[in-house]
Write an enzyme that holds these catalytic residues in place. Structure first.
Site, PDB file in Angstrom:
ATOM      1  N   GLY A  16      18.265 -14.951 -15.808  1.00  0.00           N
ATOM      2  CA  GLY A  16      18.018 -15.519 -17.136  1.00  0.00           C
ATOM      3  C   GLY A  16      16.879 -16.520 -17.195  1.00  0.00           C
ATOM      4  CB  SER A  17      14.071 -17.545 -15.005  1.00  0.00           C
ATOM      5  OG  SER A  17      13.407 -16.344 -14.732  1.00  0.00           O
ATOM      6  CG  ASN A 113      11.970  -4.659 -21.438  1.00  0.00           C
ATOM      7  OD1 ASN A 113      12.785  -5.506 -21.074  1.00  0.00           O
ATOM      8  ND2 ASN A 113      11.469  -3.763 -20.605  1.00  0.00           N
ATOM      9  CG  HIS A 115       8.143  -3.420 -16.574  1.00  0.00           C
ATOM     10  ND1 HIS A 115       9.353  -2.953 -16.087  1.00  0.00           N
ATOM     11  CD2 HIS A 115       7.199  -2.971 -15.715  1.00  0.00           C
ATOM     12  CE1 HIS A 115       9.127  -2.246 -14.990  1.00  0.00           C
ATOM     13  NE2 HIS A 115       7.833  -2.240 -14.739  1.00  0.00           N
ATOM     14  CB  VAL A 150      12.486   4.325 -18.995  1.00  0.00           C
ATOM     15  CG1 VAL A 150      12.660   3.150 -18.036  1.00  0.00           C
ATOM     16  CG2 VAL A 150      13.832   4.934 -19.326  1.00  0.00           C
ATOM     17  CG  ASP A 151      10.049   0.114 -17.998  1.00  0.00           C
ATOM     18  OD1 ASP A 151      10.683  -0.699 -18.702  1.00  0.00           O
ATOM     19  OD2 ASP A 151      10.308   0.324 -16.809  1.00  0.00           O
ATOM     20  CD  GLU A 180       8.454 -11.376 -15.835  1.00  0.00           C
ATOM     21  OE1 GLU A 180       8.495 -10.155 -15.642  1.00  0.00           O
ATOM     22  OE2 GLU A 180       9.425 -12.130 -15.589  1.00  0.00           O
TER      23      GLU A 180
HETATM   24  C1  GRF Z   1      11.919 -10.166 -15.063  1.00  0.00           C
HETATM   25  O1  GRF Z   1      11.041 -10.055 -13.996  1.00  0.00           O
HETATM   26  C2  GRF Z   1      11.633  -9.122 -16.099  1.00  0.00           C
HETATM   27  O2  GRF Z   1      10.309  -8.729 -16.132  1.00  0.00           O
HETATM   28  C3  GRF Z   1      12.491  -7.975 -15.662  1.00  0.00           C
HETATM   29  O3  GRF Z   1      13.663  -8.550 -15.152  1.00  0.00           O
HETATM   30  C4  GRF Z   1      13.355  -9.844 -14.650  1.00  0.00           C
HETATM   31  C5  GRF Z   1      14.342 -10.794 -15.238  1.00  0.00           C
HETATM   32  O4  GRF Z   1      14.266 -12.060 -14.649  1.00  0.00           O
HETATM   33  N1  GRF Z   1      12.720  -7.063 -16.752  1.00  0.00           N
HETATM   34  P1  GRF Z   1      15.066 -13.271 -15.286  1.00  0.00           P
HETATM   35  O5  GRF Z   1      16.546 -12.826 -15.375  1.00  0.00           O
HETATM   36  O6  GRF Z   1      14.500 -13.549 -16.636  1.00  0.00           O
HETATM   37  O7  GRF Z   1      14.915 -14.405 -14.337  1.00  0.00           O
END
Ligand code: GRF
Length: 207
Positions: A16-17, A113, A115, A150-151, A180
């Site tokens: 969940g970061s 989403n 990725h 998917v993606d 991200e």
């Molecule tokens: C991230 O790297 C995201 O790109 C992928 O899953 C990971 C989730 O990381 N889809 P976090 O749970 O947000 O730390």
């Protein structure tokens, strides 16, 4: 801020970061969105602790563990939770399920989403490892709209990360994560400000 904020539901299965980065951005007075709920398919998700800490409503949707798909009743449940919270946008952040049913149809064009690669390279699981194994010199992250592939949905924003000779999967993932957080927060902001224009596969940023 006087205009109505965009209500965001975050779906996460693990750490969940990204969820935390979005929640933190939403606490800013000038940010045009707010997180109204977290939904997870994993009762042990660390994201649930973050929700508690930041006082975000959290819901666990029950579905058989370690399966990629989400059963239709579980998707229907998420749709109804989103209705309860007047959700405008669904943000998948490490949600380890492929959507195919009611949520996709109910929120068409309103699900994003993130990725950990520069799509269309390295789709699927372990994208950072895939980039390392392939010998890529640059990878990164992609925020995209979710469709039935998917993606494969239309790309909103991307950010690059250099692969250093000394990188392993962990160090590379850490660099990707930093990009991200920034990229996802910006993509949600642009959506909330109604600045994203979808033209076929291309997403233009208005204004
Ligand atoms: C991230 O790297 C995201 O790109 C992928 O899953 C990971 C989730 O990381 N889809 P976090 O749970 O947000 O730390």
């Amino acid at each position: 801020m006087t205009q109505k904020r965009c209500n965001v539901a975050v779906l996460a299965s693990g750490t969940g970061s990204n969820f935390q980065a979005i929640v933190e951005a939403c606490r800013r007075d000038d940010y045009p969105a707010r997180v109204v709920c977290l939904v997870t398919d994993n009762p042990d998700a660390e994201a649930l602790d973050i929700a508690r800490r930041f006082e975000v409503a959290a819901h666990v949707v029950h579905a058989a563990p370690k399966k990629a798909g989400l059963p239709e009743p579980a998707e229907t449940k998420i749709v109804s939770l989103c209705a309860d919270h007047s959700v405008d946008l669904v943000a998948l952040a490490g949600f380890m399920r492929i959507l195919s049913g009611p949520l996709l149809s109910g929120f068409e064009g309103r699900i994003m989403n993130i990725h950990p690669s520069l799509l269309p390279s390295f789709k699927g699981l372990h994208a950072a490892k895939q980039a390392l194994d392939y010998g890529a010199k640059v990878t990164g992250c992609t925020v995209h709209f979710v469709d039935r592939t998917v993606d494969g949905g239309a790309i909103i924003l991307q950010a690059c990360v250099e692969v250093a000779d000394g990188d392993d999967e962990e160090s590379l993932l850490q660099k990707i994560h930093e990009q991200e957080y920034r990229t996802y927060v910006r993509a949600i902001e642009l959506y909330a400000l109604d600045r994203l224009r979808i033209q076929g596969r291309r997403v233009m940023i208005a204004g």
